[in-house]
Design a protein around this motif. Structure first.
Motif, PDB file in Angstrom:
ATOM      1  N   ARG A 105     -33.829  31.634   9.346  1.00  0.00           N
ATOM      2  CA  ARG A 105     -34.807  30.850  10.115  1.00  0.00           C
ATOM      3  C   ARG A 105     -34.196  29.517  10.550  1.00  0.00           C
ATOM      4  O   ARG A 105     -34.391  29.074  11.693  1.00  0.00           O
ATOM      5  N   ALA A 110     -34.723  35.133  15.206  1.00  0.00           N
ATOM      6  CA  ALA A 110     -36.117  35.554  15.372  1.00  0.00           C
ATOM      7  C   ALA A 110     -36.558  36.446  14.221  1.00  0.00           C
ATOM      8  O   ALA A 110     -35.764  37.218  13.676  1.00  0.00           O
ATOM      9  N   GLU A 111     -37.835  36.341  13.858  1.00  0.00           N
ATOM     10  CA  GLU A 111     -38.394  37.095  12.723  1.00  0.00           C
ATOM     11  C   GLU A 111     -38.130  38.595  12.848  1.00  0.00           C
ATOM     12  O   GLU A 111     -37.726  39.254  11.886  1.00  0.00           O
ATOM     13  N   GLU A 112     -38.355  39.138  14.032  1.00  0.00           N
ATOM     14  CA  GLU A 112     -38.188  40.584  14.207  1.00  0.00           C
ATOM     15  C   GLU A 112     -36.731  41.021  14.062  1.00  0.00           C
ATOM     16  O   GLU A 112     -36.447  42.204  13.824  1.00  0.00           O
ATOM     17  N   ASP A 113     -35.830  40.066  14.184  1.00  0.00           N
ATOM     18  CA  ASP A 113     -34.406  40.398  14.091  1.00  0.00           C
ATOM     19  C   ASP A 113     -33.870  40.379  12.673  1.00  0.00           C
ATOM     20  O   ASP A 113     -32.758  40.853  12.432  1.00  0.00           O
ATOM     21  N   GLU A 115     -36.191  40.829   9.691  1.00  0.00           N
ATOM     22  CA  GLU A 115     -37.115  41.386   8.702  1.00  0.00           C
ATOM     23  C   GLU A 115     -36.503  42.582   7.970  1.00  0.00           C
ATOM     24  O   GLU A 115     -36.588  42.690   6.746  1.00  0.00           O
ATOM     25  N   THR A 116     -35.869  43.478   8.708  1.00  0.00           N
ATOM     26  CA  THR A 116     -35.259  44.655   8.082  1.00  0.00           C
ATOM     27  C   THR A 116     -34.113  44.259   7.169  1.00  0.00           C
ATOM     28  O   THR A 116     -33.968  44.790   6.056  1.00  0.00           O
ATOM     29  N   THR A 119     -35.478  42.838   3.935  1.00  0.00           N
ATOM     30  CA  THR A 119     -36.068  43.908   3.129  1.00  0.00           C
ATOM     31  C   THR A 119     -34.980  44.732   2.445  1.00  0.00           C
ATOM     32  O   THR A 119     -35.094  45.087   1.262  1.00  0.00           O
TER      33      THR A 119
END
Length: 239
Positions: A105, A110-113, A115-116, A119
């Motif tokens: 961050r 970007a968050e969508e980039d 998140e995986t 995880t």
């Protein structure tokens, strides 16, 4: 990657904690920093991740002189270095997921980039079921794993770790070292401070540097068996 020339470090007006350190660490190397408690390992790591400036001498990181570097450049420069602190330094009000994601961050990913990636990292360090937990609810070993995941998530150019396996069981320690090795194979230079003889004996082929009372007791060389002995041929040094 790293070049020290006649580096000394003094806290206040006392005697030097580190004295006359001169060595070179090559890009993509895997180095273990050893020495007894009080030898100066943590102080040396602080110089490597730019938490302190030396009292004297030259330090070059990534080809640049960081001793005279302007302070407004340091934050961006530090983002190229992943750090595993001995006291973890997790952000208490953030979840485990958000602590691990923090470097990404800050870097503007970007968050969508990511998140995986976060995880997958949670699963790798065995904390997939603790993603929403706060640091205060974690054991010391779990906090250690979060700190390591946060340090490596951004694939830094250099990773500096202070006793990264000190609060986990042997099985998890081996798993974390495998993670460090995998990161190293991707090109990250690794510097780990440890006094764990078992850990050293499990890692043939790494580079070993030993500190004794603030001075380099052995040159940078290849670790070989039995643990604690180095080859007579030092690592390549640049002029």
């Amino acid at each position: 990657m790293v070049r020290f020339e006649n580096v000394g470090l003094r806290y206040g007006t006392g005697s030097e904690t580190l004295s006359d350190l001169s060595f070179t660490l090559q890009p993509g190397g895997f180095y273990m920093l050893t020495g007894a408690s009080g030898a100066g390992k943590t102080s040396l790591l602080k110089l490597l991740y730019l938490a302190m400036r030396p009292s004297r001498g030259l330090i070059r990181l990534f080809g640049e002189d960081v001793v005279t570097m302007k302070r407004d450049r340091l934050p961006g420069f530090r983002r190229r270095i992943g750090v595993v602190f001995q006291d973890f330094r997790l952000v208490p009000h953030l979840s485990v997921f958000d602590n691990i994601a923090l470097p990404l961050r800050v870097a503007g990913v970007a968050e969508e980039d990511f998140e995986t990636a976060v995880t997958e990292m949670l699963a790798w360090v065995g904390l997939a079921d603790r993603a929403s937990a706060r640091p205060a609810t974690l054991s010391g070993g779990e906090q250690q794993r979060v700190a390591i995941a946060r340090a490596v998530i951004g694939r830094p150019e250099m990773l500096v770790a202070d006793e990264p396996t000190g609060n986990v069981d042997p099985e998890m320690a081996a798993r974390l070292m495998h993670l460090f090795k995998a990161l190293n194979k991707l090109g990250t230079t690794i510097v780990i401070a440890t006094h764990d003889a078992h850990l050293l004996s499990s890692l043939p082929g790494i580079q070993l540097m030993r500190l004794d009372r603030g001075r380099i007791a052995d040159p940078v060389g290849m670790l070989k068996y039995p643990p604690g002995k180095t080859t007579s041929k030092p690592a390549e040094r640049r002029p």
